[in-house]
Design a protein around this motif. Structure first.
Motif, PDB file in Angstrom:
ATOM      1  N   THR B 319      -6.871   2.654   0.388  1.00 24.84           N
ATOM      2  CA  THR B 319      -6.200   1.728   1.301  1.00 24.84           C
ATOM      3  C   THR B 319      -4.793   1.404   0.808  1.00 24.84           C
ATOM      4  OG1 THR B 319      -8.317   0.770   1.797  1.00 24.84           O
ATOM      5  CG2 THR B 319      -6.390  -0.520   2.415  1.00 24.84           C
ATOM      6  N   GLY B 320      -4.688   1.203  -0.496  1.00 27.34           N
ATOM      7  CA  GLY B 320      -3.368   0.944  -1.074  1.00 27.34           C
ATOM      8  C   GLY B 320      -2.405   2.081  -0.756  1.00 27.34           C
ATOM      9  N   PHE B 321      -2.893   3.308  -0.867  1.00 28.42           N
ATOM     10  CA  PHE B 321      -2.033   4.460  -0.572  1.00 28.42           C
ATOM     11  C   PHE B 321      -1.706   4.563   0.918  1.00 28.42           C
ATOM     12  CE2 PHE B 321      -4.144   6.325  -4.488  1.00 28.42           C
ATOM     13  CZ  PHE B 321      -3.028   6.149  -5.285  1.00 28.42           C
ATOM     14  N   VAL B 322      -2.748   4.345   1.725  1.00 31.36           N
ATOM     15  CA  VAL B 322      -2.559   4.505   3.167  1.00 31.36           C
ATOM     16  C   VAL B 322      -1.566   3.473   3.710  1.00 31.36           C
ATOM     17  CG1 VAL B 322      -3.733   4.226   5.391  1.00 31.36           C
ATOM     18  CG2 VAL B 322      -4.737   5.669   3.638  1.00 31.36           C
ATOM     19  N   SER B 323      -1.457   2.323   3.019  1.00 32.06           N
ATOM     20  CA  SER B 323      -0.586   1.267   3.548  1.00 32.06           C
ATOM     21  C   SER B 323       0.866   1.750   3.680  1.00 32.06           C
ATOM     22  CB  SER B 323      -0.642   0.030   2.658  1.00 32.06           C
ATOM     23  OG  SER B 323      -0.040   0.297   1.422  1.00 32.06           O
ATOM     24  N   ILE B 595      -0.224  -5.315   4.635  1.00 30.83           N
ATOM     25  CA  ILE B 595      -1.282  -4.456   5.176  1.00 30.83           C
ATOM     26  C   ILE B 595      -2.343  -4.217   4.101  1.00 30.83           C
ATOM     27  CG2 ILE B 595      -1.798  -2.095   5.955  1.00 30.83           C
ATOM     28  CD1 ILE B 595       1.052  -2.160   7.255  1.00 30.83           C
ATOM     29  N   ALA B 596      -1.892  -3.902   2.901  1.00 29.08           N
ATOM     30  CA  ALA B 596      -2.844  -3.596   1.829  1.00 29.08           C
ATOM     31  C   ALA B 596      -3.690  -4.821   1.495  1.00 29.08           C
ATOM     32  CB  ALA B 596      -2.091  -3.105   0.595  1.00 29.08           C
ATOM     33  N   ILE B 597      -3.045  -5.989   1.369  1.00 33.61           N
ATOM     34  CA  ILE B 597      -3.810  -7.202   1.036  1.00 33.61           C
ATOM     35  C   ILE B 597      -4.833  -7.484   2.140  1.00 33.61           C
ATOM     36  CG2 ILE B 597      -3.657  -9.720   0.750  1.00 33.61           C
ATOM     37  CD1 ILE B 597      -0.934  -9.245  -0.614  1.00 33.61           C
ATOM     38  N   GLY B 598      -4.356  -7.413   3.384  1.00 36.94           N
ATOM     39  CA  GLY B 598      -5.244  -7.679   4.520  1.00 36.94           C
ATOM     40  C   GLY B 598      -6.423  -6.732   4.536  1.00 36.94           C
ATOM     41  N   MET B 599      -6.138  -5.451   4.387  1.00 35.17           N
ATOM     42  CA  MET B 599      -7.205  -4.467   4.468  1.00 35.17           C
ATOM     43  C   MET B 599      -8.176  -4.601   3.299  1.00 35.17           C
ATOM     44  SD  MET B 599      -5.130  -1.174   5.902  1.00 35.17           S
ATOM     45  CE  MET B 599      -6.392   0.071   5.807  1.00 35.17           C
ATOM     46  N   VAL B 600      -7.625  -4.874   2.110  1.00 25.24           N
ATOM     47  CA  VAL B 600      -8.491  -4.998   0.942  1.00 25.24           C
ATOM     48  C   VAL B 600      -9.424  -6.201   1.094  1.00 25.24           C
ATOM     49  CG1 VAL B 600      -8.450  -5.645  -1.490  1.00 25.24           C
ATOM     50  CG2 VAL B 600      -7.092  -3.718  -0.687  1.00 25.24           C
ATOM     51  N   ILE B 601      -8.846  -7.339   1.524  1.00 28.95           N
ATOM     52  CA  ILE B 601      -9.694  -8.522   1.714  1.00 28.95           C
ATOM     53  C   ILE B 601     -10.778  -8.216   2.746  1.00 28.95           C
ATOM     54  CG2 ILE B 601      -9.753 -10.904   2.591  1.00 28.95           C
ATOM     55  CD1 ILE B 601      -7.058 -11.360   1.309  1.00 28.95           C
ATOM     56  N   PHE B 602     -10.381  -7.540   3.820  1.00 27.95           N
ATOM     57  CA  PHE B 602     -11.325  -7.215   4.882  1.00 27.95           C
ATOM     58  C   PHE B 602     -12.450  -6.325   4.359  1.00 27.95           C
ATOM     59  CE2 PHE B 602     -12.622  -4.183   8.203  1.00 27.95           C
ATOM     60  CZ  PHE B 602     -13.169  -5.072   9.119  1.00 27.95           C
ATOM     61  N   VAL B 646       4.641   0.726  -5.913  1.00 23.15           N
ATOM     62  CA  VAL B 646       3.803   0.195  -6.983  1.00 23.15           C
ATOM     63  C   VAL B 646       2.872  -0.911  -6.509  1.00 23.15           C
ATOM     64  CG1 VAL B 646       3.841  -1.021  -9.184  1.00 23.15           C
ATOM     65  CG2 VAL B 646       5.418   0.851  -8.775  1.00 23.15           C
ATOM     66  N   GLY B 647       3.431  -1.882  -5.757  1.00 23.19           N
ATOM     67  CA  GLY B 647       2.650  -3.045  -5.352  1.00 23.19           C
ATOM     68  C   GLY B 647       1.332  -2.671  -4.702  1.00 23.19           C
ATOM     69  N   SER B 648       1.411  -1.818  -3.684  1.00 20.53           N
ATOM     70  CA  SER B 648       0.202  -1.492  -2.935  1.00 20.53           C
ATOM     71  C   SER B 648      -0.773  -0.662  -3.759  1.00 20.53           C
ATOM     72  CB  SER B 648       0.562  -0.732  -1.665  1.00 20.53           C
ATOM     73  OG  SER B 648       1.489  -1.484  -0.938  1.00 20.53           O
ATOM     74  N   ILE B 649      -0.216   0.236  -4.602  1.00 18.20           N
ATOM     75  CA  ILE B 649      -1.102   1.050  -5.437  1.00 18.20           C
ATOM     76  C   ILE B 649      -1.803   0.162  -6.472  1.00 18.20           C
ATOM     77  CG2 ILE B 649      -1.212   2.907  -7.148  1.00 18.20           C
ATOM     78  CD1 ILE B 649       1.056   4.276  -5.701  1.00 18.20           C
ATOM     79  N   ALA B 650      -1.015  -0.736  -7.084  1.00 26.33           N
ATOM     80  CA  ALA B 650      -1.581  -1.646  -8.077  1.00 26.33           C
ATOM     81  C   ALA B 650      -2.669  -2.491  -7.445  1.00 26.33           C
ATOM     82  CB  ALA B 650      -0.491  -2.540  -8.644  1.00 26.33           C
ATOM     83  N   LEU B 651      -2.416  -2.884  -6.221  1.00 23.36           N
ATOM     84  CA  LEU B 651      -3.405  -3.677  -5.506  1.00 23.36           C
ATOM     85  C   LEU B 651      -4.688  -2.885  -5.283  1.00 23.36           C
ATOM     86  CD1 LEU B 651      -2.650  -6.226  -2.989  1.00 23.36           C
ATOM     87  CD2 LEU B 651      -4.186  -4.501  -2.140  1.00 23.36           C
ATOM     88  N   GLY B 652      -4.527  -1.651  -4.834  1.00 23.83           N
ATOM     89  CA  GLY B 652      -5.683  -0.803  -4.549  1.00 23.83           C
ATOM     90  C   GLY B 652      -6.517  -0.514  -5.788  1.00 23.83           C
ATOM     91  N   ILE B 653      -5.837  -0.308  -6.917  1.00 27.17           N
ATOM     92  CA  ILE B 653      -6.586  -0.013  -8.140  1.00 27.17           C
ATOM     93  C   ILE B 653      -7.086  -1.300  -8.790  1.00 27.17           C
ATOM     94  CG2 ILE B 653      -6.527   1.156 -10.379  1.00 27.17           C
ATOM     95  CD1 ILE B 653      -4.187   2.814  -9.338  1.00 27.17           C
ATOM     96  N   GLY B 654      -6.208  -2.309  -8.841  1.00 24.72           N
ATOM     97  CA  GLY B 654      -6.527  -3.558  -9.546  1.00 24.72           C
ATOM     98  C   GLY B 654      -7.650  -4.350  -8.913  1.00 24.72           C
ATOM     99  N   ILE B 655      -7.816  -4.197  -7.609  1.00 26.63           N
ATOM    100  CA  ILE B 655      -8.863  -4.966  -6.923  1.00 26.63           C
ATOM    101  C   ILE B 655     -10.235  -4.618  -7.487  1.00 26.63           C
ATOM    102  CG2 ILE B 655      -9.271  -3.306  -5.057  1.00 26.63           C
ATOM    103  CD1 ILE B 655      -8.939  -6.994  -4.344  1.00 26.63           C
ATOM    104  N   ASP B 656     -10.381  -3.394  -8.007  1.00 27.48           N
ATOM    105  CA  ASP B 656     -11.664  -2.963  -8.565  1.00 27.48           C
ATOM    106  C   ASP B 656     -12.148  -3.920  -9.661  1.00 27.48           C
ATOM    107  OD1 ASP B 656     -11.128  -0.903  -6.919  1.00 27.48           O
ATOM    108  OD2 ASP B 656     -10.924   0.640  -8.476  1.00 27.48           O
ATOM    109  N   TYR B 657     -11.185  -4.377 -10.483  1.00 26.00           N
ATOM    110  CA  TYR B 657     -11.572  -5.246 -11.594  1.00 26.00           C
ATOM    111  C   TYR B 657     -12.150  -6.553 -11.073  1.00 26.00           C
ATOM    112  CZ  TYR B 657      -8.382  -1.910 -13.733  1.00 26.00           C
ATOM    113  OH  TYR B 657      -7.752  -0.757 -14.108  1.00 26.00           O
TER     114      TYR B 657
END
Lengths: 244, 752
Positions: B319-323, B595-602, B646-657
């Motif tokens: 999702t981070g990448f797709v954003s 977009i990334a934050i919204g999609m990740v939360i969703f 970076v922001g969106s990728i970091a979000l996509g990977i970091g959310i895992d933690y």
């Protein structure tokens, strides 16, 4: 051992004579070509210049030509309408006069940059000037082939843009059929195809098709209503005449 | 999930065989993958400024133009003129080169009362030798506007040899050949190569060198980390194998779909190796933890257990990448987003299907249960995790206050963020292309081309007059030195005819002056064939975004006021594109993050079936992103085509933690009902996994520090910082919030 030496000597001699007769032939052929091209005292005629770009788009200009000897010439453009009346007078020693009717005056143009193209055509000033080939080039006969002699011409002046010009000279009539121009990188850059017709006593270059192989641009010059030796005088090639 | 897991084991041979077949197929396809070093093709077609620039650049040949600059203390020396001639000749006789203009072959038109003299500025066959001749050449050259600052720099220390390529030539091959030939001349002066064809050639080399150097390094680094963590052959082989296969497939798919490698997408392999190996690591970890006697049963159970978390991790990362697809301006960034997402999903599928199938098919079970690591784990646990939990429990409020302070500083930093759109900045400081660009800027008024396009009758006095006025207006700007158009030539020719340096009022005169210009090499660069379009060509000397913005604004206003129905005017060129790129960087950063934050939360909310968990999970990563942007602002790392990612990728990977912490916390809470204990144990257990994961992703991305392309170096560094940030915030900020939220709940519960 001796035998071998003798035979080498003999073949070397043959080679030498062979070469010298060759050279003799080459300059004779070139002189004869010059005679065919530059023997009329004067010439008048109509010239149609067709410019064809790489997309095949054509642009046509028409002009009348008067020429006396090898170094005096007037081009008078008659078409298209916007260029009608523009005249170019070429005189010896790289001096030209240009007349623009919209300005009602002429300008003298001295050009030493002869590799520039003449009026948007693919002919450079160098190609246009009527200096005898036998003066400008040193010929070498490469081969005879079908009904042509193939000559390799090397420019005498190092200032020429060309490293060599390959010319195919008609064996019986001695007019050129094809000239191929090579740049100093030895790449063929231009090619001129000639069609000669006999008018009266002279052979006339009725059509010359010059192709710039780099730009993929082509110029066809067609002559019509050509008359020779009508008695043009030097007075016909003056600035005053240019304006008429 | 166990059912799926059983099916995977049952169909193991088919899975292994089809993966093998697809890998061979896609591997073969990668042979046809080409490199696109032409940054211009990445400009979006739906942006008028960009598409006009592409069109005009192609039509009027500016994009096929290159420049060699020769620098010395004084170029007006016989020896140096001789060298200029050598370069000119070697370019002239290179296949694919259309025209060459230099000090030794440029035409010189002198007009006088009686007419004009057309000659060469320098007689190349008879170069001036006497000092007096050289001095007069210098004075004459500087006296003419058409040479000064164009062919010779204002200070006389540098000269330009300008060449154009034939439109149908293989530009990169010609550029390479030119460079080779000129370098082989072994001239003592300093030479710089500039212009798009040569720049593209350089970029091409950079891309290739990045691919050749970075991929093995990242392989090695990840292998070392895997070896340390798993201490088994399988633990090293399988993650690298799946990540490697996903790289091959992704590149194969790119090739089949007709995409090319760009300066951004060349890091897809590195990103996929760093990110894609993680899923296999999770799967192996899970299998290892199933301490069952029956190895097959352990495999089935282990896989079944891990499927959901792994899907979650991969989907959020993808999702981070797709954003970027929705936020980016440059198409190469969209392409990067799409294909890294594709690669991530491939890595996910391989880790779920291929890894268990491989283990089962090749009996790659662990030989023996590895002896529990007696050294490392206690270090990690005792020195870091236990003190951490103690601090957290003692001072949850301090933790949050500390974070609040960091965030405040970061927010201030965010306002200092700068953007960088200048392509020369993308190269390292000592990169020849960048050095060349700087020299061009200093000596020859910049290298950012500007085109002002006029549409109308190019032979009408009014249109030509408008061009002259526009050129005068442009030259008022300090960043514009030289402008060139057909109107200049008409003015000069009018002067030649003795009527002064101005546009004639009579169209008939213009048409006849045109006779003199027809067929000149420069004409196709100034007007189109049917004379309905003409351009003013110029260069902009500044790369400062503020200067560019001011100029673009001013020009657009001028155009608005000056165009009419007979004469349409448009501005384009690199400054216009940079202006757009600049504003789009900020927009795309904001859009892709939202977009990334919204999609990740969703996604997290949907899978964990709780919106509040989704929001909680997002807190550490959002905090990390704020810190990240703050660091960029404070350290001056600019927002550019790569760092914007970076922001969106970091979000996509970091959310895992966060997901690990929250799901772990939930599981423990369900088991023992004690929130504080649950937090403690989740930190001790998941904390370890998180730290190892941070280390491996960090190491993978830090390899990018060796990249030849500056934005990619910054990208690697920033991703590294974000990984540490999101790992740390997941282990400190998130637990602190959970502790406080829990205490509050307890207090409210007690009050009732």
């Amino acid at each position: 051992m001796k035998k071998v030496k003798v035979s080498v000597l003999v073949s070397a001699l043959f080679l030498f004579f062979g070469l010298s007769t060759n050279a003799q032939d080459a300059s004779t052929v070139l002189k004869k070509m010059d005679d065919v091209m530059y023997s009329p005292k004067d010439m008048t005629g109509n010239n149609k210049i067709i410019l064809i770009d790489k997309n095949g788009k054509e642009e046509i200009r028409e002009a009348t030509i008067q020429q006396k000897g090898t170094d005096k010439r007037i081009f008078r453009f008659t078409s298209p309408a916007s260029q009608a009346g523009i005249s170019v007078l070429s005189l010896p020693n790289d001096v030209m006069y240009l007349y623009l009717p919209a300005f009602g005056k002429e300008r003298r143009i001295a050009t030493s940059a002869k590799n520039q193209n003449f009026a948007g055509t693919d002919f450079s000033y160098d190609d246009m000037e009527s200096v005898l080939f036998s003066i400008k080039y040193t010929p070498k006969l490469v081969k005879t082939e079908g009904n042509v002699y193939v000559l390799e011409l090397t420019p005498v002046s190092e200032k020429s843009d060309y490293s060599k010009v390959m010319v195919q000279v008609n064996k019986t009539e001695f007019y050129p059929e094809l000239m191929e121009y090579y740049d100093k990188g030895n790449t063929k850059v231009k090619e001129a195809k000639y069609t000669f017709k006999k008018i009266g006593n002279y052979w006339n270059a009725a059509e010359i098709e010059m192709t710039d192989l780099k730009k993929n641009h082509k110029t066809i010059m067609k002559m019509s209503e050509v008359e020779y030796d009508t008695g043009l005088s030097d007075d016909d090639f003056t600035v005053r005449k240019l304006k008429q | 999930m166990e059912k799926l897991s059983r099916i995977i084991i049952k169909w193991k041979w088919i899975i292994v065989a089809s993966v093998l077949a697809l890998t061979i197929f896609f591997g073969y396809q990668t042979k046809f993958l080409t490199i696109n070093s032409d940054i211009l093709t990445s400009l979006p077609d739906d942006d008028p400024a960009a598409s006009l620039y592409k069109e005009i650049g192609t039509q009027f040949g500016g994009n096929d133009m290159g420049m060699i600059v020769l620098e010395s203390d004084n170029v007006f020396k016989t020896e140096i003129l001789q060298h200029i001639k050598q370069i000119t000749d070697s370019l002239r006789y290179t296949d694919g080169v259309s025209t060459v203009t230099s000090l030794t072959n440029i035409l010189d038109i002198k007009s006088s009362e009686w007419g004009i003299e057309i000659g060469k500025l320098v007689d190349e066959y008879n170069l001036p030798v006497k000092q007096s001749d050289l001095d007069s050449l210098k004075n004459y050259t500087f006296s003419k506007e058409m040479y000064k600052g164009v062919i010779v720099s204002d200070d006389g220390t540098a000269t330009a040899i300008i060449f154009t390529l034939l439109s149908d030539a293989d530009k990169q091959a010609v550029a390479k050949e030119i460079k080779r030939k000129v370098e082989n001349l072994n001239l003592p002066e300093t030479l710089y190569f500039g212009g798009l064809p040569l720049m593209m050639n350089d970029i091409n080399d950079l891309i290739i060198s990045d691919i050749i150097w970075l991929i093995p390094i990242v392989f090695l680094v990840i292998a070392i980390i895997l070896l340390i963590s798993f201490q088994s052959f399988r633990g090293v082989l399988l993650p690298l194998l799946t990540a490697g296969i996903s790289v091959v497939w992704t590149l194969g798919i790119m090739s089949v779909a007709g995409y090319e490698l760009t300066i951004i997408s060349n890091i897809i392999p590195v990103v996929l190796l760093a990110v894609g190996s993680a899923y296999t690591i999770h799967v192996l970890n899970s299998i290892n933890h199933m301490a069952l006697q029956d190895r097959k049963q352990a495999l089935i159970k282990g896989v079944a257990y891990v499927i959901i978390p792994v899907i979650l991790a991969a989907v959020t990362t993808a999702t981070g990448f797709v954003s970027f697809v929705f936020g980016a301006y440059l198409t190469m960034i969209k392409d990067f987003g799409i294909f890294t997402a594709v690669g991530t999903i491939i890595a996910l599928l391989l880790s779920i299907f291929f890894v268990p199938a491989m283990i089962s098919a090749l009996s790659m079970y662990r030989k023996k249960k590895t002896v529990e690591d007696t050294e490392k784990k206690p270090v990690l646990t005792h020195k870091i995790l236990i003190p951490l939990t103690q601090t957290l429990f003692k001072h949850p409020k301090y933790t949050i206050t500390a974070w609040a302070f960091i965030l405040l500083v970061s927010i201030i930093g965010i306002f200092q963020i700068e953007t960088s759109v200048n392509m020369a900045d993308y190269f390292k400081r000592d990169n020849p292309t960048r050095v060349a660009e700087e020299v061009m800027q200093k000596k020859f008024g910049g290298s950012l081309p500007i085109f002002v396009v006029f549409e109308g009758d190019m032979q009408s006095p009014e249109v030509l007059q408008k061009m002259i006025e526009t050129q005068r207006f442009m030259k008022e700007d300090p960043s514009i030195d030289v402008t060139q158009s057909v109107a200049d030539l008409i003015e000069q020719m009018n002067d030649v005819m003795g009527e002064g340096k101005r546009i004639p009022d009579d169209k008939a005169k213009i048409e006849q002056l045109w006779f003199l210009l027809d067929g000149q090499d420069v004409m196709p660069q100034l007007v189109n064939d049917d004379l309905t379009k003409g351009v003013i060509q110029s260069k902009f000397a500044s790369v400062d975004t503020k200067d560019i913005e001011a100029f673009t604004k001013k020009m657009n206003r001028f155009i608005e006021e000056n165009q009419n129905e007979y004469c349409q005017i448009e501005l384009t060129g690199m400054p216009s594109v940079y202006d757009k790129l600049n504003s789009s960087l900020l927009n795309s950063q904001r859009n892709s993050l939202l977009i990334a934050i919204g999609m990740v939360i969703f996604i997290v909310s949907a899978i964990l079936r709780s919106v509040s968990k989704g929001v909680f999970a997002a807190i550490p990563v959002v905090a990390t992103i704020i810190v990240l942007l703050g660091i960029m602002g404070i350290t001056g790392i600019p927002l550019d085509i790569a760092t914007v990612l970076v922001g969106s990728i970091a979000l996509g990977i970091g959310i895992d933690y966060s997901i690990h912490i929250i799901t772990g916390f939930n599981n423990h809470l369900l088991e023992n009902g004690d929130a504080e204990k649950s937090i403690e144990s989740v930190i001790l257990l998941s904390g370890k996994a998180i730290i190892i994961n941070v280390a491996s992703v960090l190491a993978g991305f830090l390899v990018l520090l060796f990249s030849q392309i500056v934005p990619l170096q910054n990208f690697g560094l920033l991703i590294g910082i974000s990984m540490i940030g999101s790992g740390f915030s997941a282990l400190s900020l998130l637990p602190a919030i959970l502790i406080l939220a829990n205490r509050k709940r307890k207090i409210t519960a007690n009050n009732h």
